[in-house]
Design a protein around this motif. Structure first.
Motif, PDB file in Angstrom:
ATOM      1  N   SER A  15      -2.767 -10.006   0.566  1.00 34.56           N
ATOM      2  CA  SER A  15      -2.420 -11.051   1.525  1.00 34.56           C
ATOM      3  C   SER A  15      -2.772 -10.651   2.956  1.00 34.56           C
ATOM      4  CB  SER A  15      -0.919 -11.355   1.428  1.00 34.56           C
ATOM      5  OG  SER A  15      -0.167 -10.176   1.647  1.00 34.56           O
ATOM      6  N   ARG A  16      -2.900  -9.336   3.182  1.00 37.35           N
ATOM      7  CA  ARG A  16      -3.176  -8.902   4.568  1.00 37.35           C
ATOM      8  C   ARG A  16      -3.804  -7.506   4.552  1.00 37.35           C
ATOM      9  NH1 ARG A  16       3.146  -7.557   6.092  1.00 37.35           N
ATOM     10  NH2 ARG A  16       2.996  -5.341   5.637  1.00 37.35           N
ATOM     11  N   ILE A  18      -5.792  -4.073   4.514  1.00 36.89           N
ATOM     12  CA  ILE A  18      -6.923  -3.518   3.762  1.00 36.89           C
ATOM     13  C   ILE A  18      -7.152  -4.299   2.464  1.00 36.89           C
ATOM     14  CG2 ILE A  18      -7.666  -1.457   2.487  1.00 36.89           C
ATOM     15  CD1 ILE A  18      -6.155   0.195   4.688  1.00 36.89           C
ATOM     16  N   ASP A  64       6.304  -8.721  -7.690  1.00 34.39           N
ATOM     17  CA  ASP A  64       6.943  -7.674  -6.890  1.00 34.39           C
ATOM     18  C   ASP A  64       6.671  -6.327  -7.551  1.00 34.39           C
ATOM     19  OD1 ASP A  64       8.461  -5.970  -5.418  1.00 34.39           O
ATOM     20  OD2 ASP A  64      10.404  -6.795  -6.027  1.00 34.39           O
ATOM     21  N   LEU A  65       5.853  -5.514  -6.912  1.00 39.02           N
ATOM     22  CA  LEU A  65       5.461  -4.232  -7.519  1.00 39.02           C
ATOM     23  C   LEU A  65       6.481  -3.126  -7.279  1.00 39.02           C
ATOM     24  CD1 LEU A  65       1.619  -4.366  -6.874  1.00 39.02           C
ATOM     25  CD2 LEU A  65       2.872  -4.851  -8.987  1.00 39.02           C
ATOM     26  N   ASN A  92      -4.172  -1.614  -4.324  1.00 40.61           N
ATOM     27  CA  ASN A  92      -4.083  -1.342  -2.880  1.00 40.61           C
ATOM     28  C   ASN A  92      -2.669  -1.451  -2.323  1.00 40.61           C
ATOM     29  OD1 ASN A  92      -4.999  -1.757   0.159  1.00 40.61           O
ATOM     30  ND2 ASN A  92      -3.857  -3.595  -0.412  1.00 40.61           N
ATOM     31  N   TYR A 155       5.683   9.865   2.072  1.00 40.30           N
ATOM     32  CA  TYR A 155       4.538   8.955   1.864  1.00 40.30           C
ATOM     33  C   TYR A 155       3.295   9.746   1.452  1.00 40.30           C
ATOM     34  CZ  TYR A 155       0.552   6.029   3.283  1.00 40.30           C
ATOM     35  OH  TYR A 155      -0.647   5.341   3.317  1.00 40.30           O
ATOM     36  N   LYS A 159       0.505   9.732  -1.927  1.00 44.78           N
ATOM     37  CA  LYS A 159      -0.960   9.627  -1.892  1.00 44.78           C
ATOM     38  C   LYS A 159      -1.603  10.864  -2.531  1.00 44.78           C
ATOM     39  CE  LYS A 159      -0.985   5.574  -0.063  1.00 44.78           C
ATOM     40  NZ  LYS A 159      -1.427   4.421  -0.874  1.00 44.78           N
ATOM     41  N   GLY A 186      -8.275   6.791   7.036  1.00 43.34           N
ATOM     42  CA  GLY A 186      -7.482   7.409   8.098  1.00 43.34           C
ATOM     43  C   GLY A 186      -6.602   6.312   8.694  1.00 43.34           C
ATOM     44  N   VAL A 188      -5.849   2.944  10.151  1.00 47.14           N
ATOM     45  CA  VAL A 188      -6.493   1.623  10.164  1.00 47.14           C
ATOM     46  C   VAL A 188      -5.540   0.655  10.844  1.00 47.14           C
ATOM     47  CG1 VAL A 188      -7.560  -0.178   8.751  1.00 47.14           C
ATOM     48  CG2 VAL A 188      -7.517   2.192   7.918  1.00 47.14           C
ATOM     49  N   THR A 190      -3.550  -2.037  10.966  1.00 50.22           N
ATOM     50  CA  THR A 190      -2.921  -3.060  10.105  1.00 50.22           C
ATOM     51  C   THR A 190      -1.442  -3.100  10.475  1.00 50.22           C
ATOM     52  OG1 THR A 190      -2.233  -1.529   8.372  1.00 50.22           O
ATOM     53  CG2 THR A 190      -4.461  -2.441   8.179  1.00 50.22           C
ATOM     54  N   SER A 193       0.123   0.291  10.026  1.00 47.69           N
ATOM     55  CA  SER A 193      -0.138   1.256  11.101  1.00 47.69           C
ATOM     56  C   SER A 193      -0.170   0.541  12.439  1.00 47.69           C
ATOM     57  CB  SER A 193      -1.459   1.993  10.848  1.00 47.69           C
ATOM     58  OG  SER A 193      -1.289   2.929   9.820  1.00 47.69           O
TER      59      SER A 193
HETATM   60  P1  NAD Z   1      -0.093  -3.607   4.949  1.00 51.59           P
HETATM   61  O1  NAD Z   1       1.342  -3.304   5.127  1.00 51.59           O
HETATM   62  O2  NAD Z   1      -0.794  -4.462   5.933  1.00 51.59           O
HETATM   63  O3  NAD Z   1      -0.357  -4.231   3.506  1.00 51.59           O
HETATM   64  C1  NAD Z   1       0.284  -3.746   2.368  1.00 51.59           C
HETATM   65  C2  NAD Z   1       0.195  -4.762   1.267  1.00 51.59           C
HETATM   66  O4  NAD Z   1       0.936  -4.302   0.130  1.00 51.59           O
HETATM   67  C3  NAD Z   1       0.784  -6.111   1.682  1.00 51.59           C
HETATM   68  O5  NAD Z   1      -0.030  -7.151   1.201  1.00 51.59           O
HETATM   69  C4  NAD Z   1       2.139  -6.102   0.992  1.00 51.59           C
HETATM   70  O6  NAD Z   1       2.621  -7.391   0.697  1.00 51.59           O
HETATM   71  C5  NAD Z   1       1.815  -5.330  -0.280  1.00 51.59           C
HETATM   72  N1  NAD Z   1       3.047  -4.814  -0.865  1.00 51.59           N
HETATM   73  C6  NAD Z   1       3.897  -3.900  -0.328  1.00 51.59           C
HETATM   74  N2  NAD Z   1       4.973  -3.755  -1.116  1.00 51.59           N
HETATM   75  C7  NAD Z   1       4.800  -4.584  -2.174  1.00 51.59           C
HETATM   76  C8  NAD Z   1       5.581  -4.896  -3.308  1.00 51.59           C
HETATM   77  N3  NAD Z   1       6.775  -4.353  -3.519  1.00 51.59           N
HETATM   78  N4  NAD Z   1       5.108  -5.813  -4.189  1.00 51.59           N
HETATM   79  C9  NAD Z   1       3.919  -6.402  -3.984  1.00 51.59           C
HETATM   80  N5  NAD Z   1       3.146  -6.152  -2.916  1.00 51.59           N
HETATM   81  C10 NAD Z   1       3.581  -5.261  -2.022  1.00 51.59           C
HETATM   82  O7  NAD Z   1      -0.796  -2.188   4.848  1.00 51.59           O
HETATM   83  P2  NAD Z   1      -2.313  -1.701   4.764  1.00 51.59           P
HETATM   84  O8  NAD Z   1      -2.536  -0.812   5.911  1.00 51.59           O
HETATM   85  O9  NAD Z   1      -3.256  -2.822   4.525  1.00 51.59           O
HETATM   86  O10 NAD Z   1      -2.185  -0.777   3.463  1.00 51.59           O
HETATM   87  C11 NAD Z   1      -2.925  -0.992   2.278  1.00 51.59           C
HETATM   88  C12 NAD Z   1      -3.042   0.325   1.542  1.00 51.59           C
HETATM   89  O11 NAD Z   1      -3.770   1.240   2.361  1.00 51.59           O
HETATM   90  C13 NAD Z   1      -1.711   1.011   1.237  1.00 51.59           C
HETATM   91  O12 NAD Z   1      -1.765   1.590  -0.046  1.00 51.59           O
HETATM   92  C14 NAD Z   1      -1.626   2.073   2.315  1.00 51.59           C
HETATM   93  O13 NAD Z   1      -0.807   3.138   1.927  1.00 51.59           O
HETATM   94  C15 NAD Z   1      -3.064   2.462   2.456  1.00 51.59           C
HETATM   95  N6  NAD Z   1      -3.418   3.132   3.724  1.00 51.59           N
HETATM   96  C16 NAD Z   1      -3.242   2.508   4.908  1.00 51.59           C
HETATM   97  C17 NAD Z   1      -3.607   3.170   6.077  1.00 51.59           C
HETATM   98  C18 NAD Z   1      -3.435   2.548   7.438  1.00 51.59           C
HETATM   99  O14 NAD Z   1      -3.543   3.259   8.445  1.00 51.59           O
HETATM  100  N7  NAD Z   1      -3.197   1.273   7.550  1.00 51.59           N
HETATM  101  C19 NAD Z   1      -4.140   4.451   6.015  1.00 51.59           C
HETATM  102  C20 NAD Z   1      -4.312   5.060   4.780  1.00 51.59           C
HETATM  103  C21 NAD Z   1      -3.952   4.378   3.633  1.00 51.59           C
END
Ligand code: NAD
Length: 248
Positions: A15-16, A18, A64-65, A92, A155, A159, A186, A188, A190, A193
């Motif tokens: 939904s948002r 990455i 809901d994961l 993801n 966290y 990973k 790294g 990103v 969002t 972060s």
């Molecule tokens: P985000 O918070 O924008 O998106 C996370 C997504 O996961 C959302 O769509 C959210 O609804 C979904 N989600 C979370 N809990 C959930 C649940 N219980 N059930 C169903 N869906 C659920 O974050 P992002 O930055 O886009 O993160 C995406 C992935 O990238 C994650 O695995 C995160 O750990 C990883 N990551 C992010 C960064 C960063 O800096 N943003 C860096 C390294 C890794």
């Protein structure tokens, strides 16, 4: 040119951030994309509309994961939609709970492992019957798995578990012709972060990066789509750093 037409893909947490960027990248290459969401129904529907308006095929799908049965329920719905074949699984969805060691609660720790490790593991397990030879699984790791960045120890451990899963799943599923990899972003920009939107956060991120700009979700989504495609057919069992050269 990479072409994913005729292929089906599931992206969790699309939904948002990455996940959204990954779904859009896969759709641009021609894949039919299942846009999974947890709570952000309106955002997920907007991703679906964007894909359809560009001539692609997409459908939103909720689960809901964090719930123990969440991955099982999601896999069931996916199978009802795509039938007997899923070509690309992008696991993801994830959460982060930054905090110093003393402040991390049992609930934080369990929530992190439930969403970031248990859900991807059981989603793969439940989708295995429809992941056939040539399918690609992409998990999402993090720079935090292999470098100390911020107060993220619980966290980061989730990973690290993803990096371990990548190797073991790839070894186990190789004889079925299924590839398993991860991307390790790294910082990103969002919602997860959001500190990267502040001056201090930006300085922190740029201070550890070789390339001096803040990553955007598309920087990761394009690599996810590549790993999902046959162009990456000989990449297997790897966590690919997609971090602009962080902590070199
Ligand atoms: P985000 O918070 O924008 O998106 C996370 C997504 O996961 C959302 O769509 C959210 O609804 C979904 N989600 C979370 N809990 C959930 C649940 N219980 N059930 C169903 N869906 C659920 O974050 P992002 O930055 O886009 O993160 C995406 C992935 O990238 C994650 O695995 C995160 O750990 C990883 N990551 C992010 C960064 C960063 O800096 N943003 C860096 C390294 C890794």
């Amino acid at each position: 040119m990479t072409n994913l037409s005729g292929k089906t893909a599931l992206v969790t947490g699309a939904s948002r951030g990455i996940g959204r960027a990954s779904a859009l990248a896969l759709a641009r290459l021609g894949a039919q994309v299942l846009v999974h969401y947890g709570r952000g129904r309106a955002e997920a529907e907007a991703v679906v509309t964007e894909i359809r308006n560009s001539g692609g095929r997409a459908q939103a799908i909720a689960a809901d994961l964090a719930a123990p049965e969440g991955p099982h329920a999601l896999a069931k719905e996916v199978r009802a939609i795509v039938g007997e074949r899923l070509d690309i699984l992008v696991s993801n969805a994830g959460i982060s709970r930054p905090g110093i060691i003393e402040e991390t609660t049992l609930a934080d720790f369990d929530d992190l492992f439930a969403v970031n490790v248990r859900a991807p593991f059981f989603l793969v397990q439940q989708l295995l019957p429809i992941l056939k030879s040539g399918s690609s699984i992409v998990l999402v790791s993090s720079l935090a798995a292999h470098a100390s960045v911020g107060h993220l120890s619980a966290y980061a451990a989730t990973k690290g578990a993803i990096d371990t899963l990548v190797r073991h799943l790839a070894a186990a599923l190789g004889e079925r012709g299924i590839r398993v990899n991860a991307v390790a972003p790294g910082v990103v920009e969002t919602d997860m972060s959001s500190f990267a939107r502040t001056d201090a956060g930006r300085d922190f991120a740029l201070g550890m990066q070789a390339l001096k700009r803040i990553a955007q979700p598309d920087d990761i989504g394009d690599v996810v789509a590549f790993l999902g495609s046959d162009q990456a057919r000989w990449i297997n069992g790897d966590s690919v750093r997609v971090d602009g050269g962080s902590k070199l």
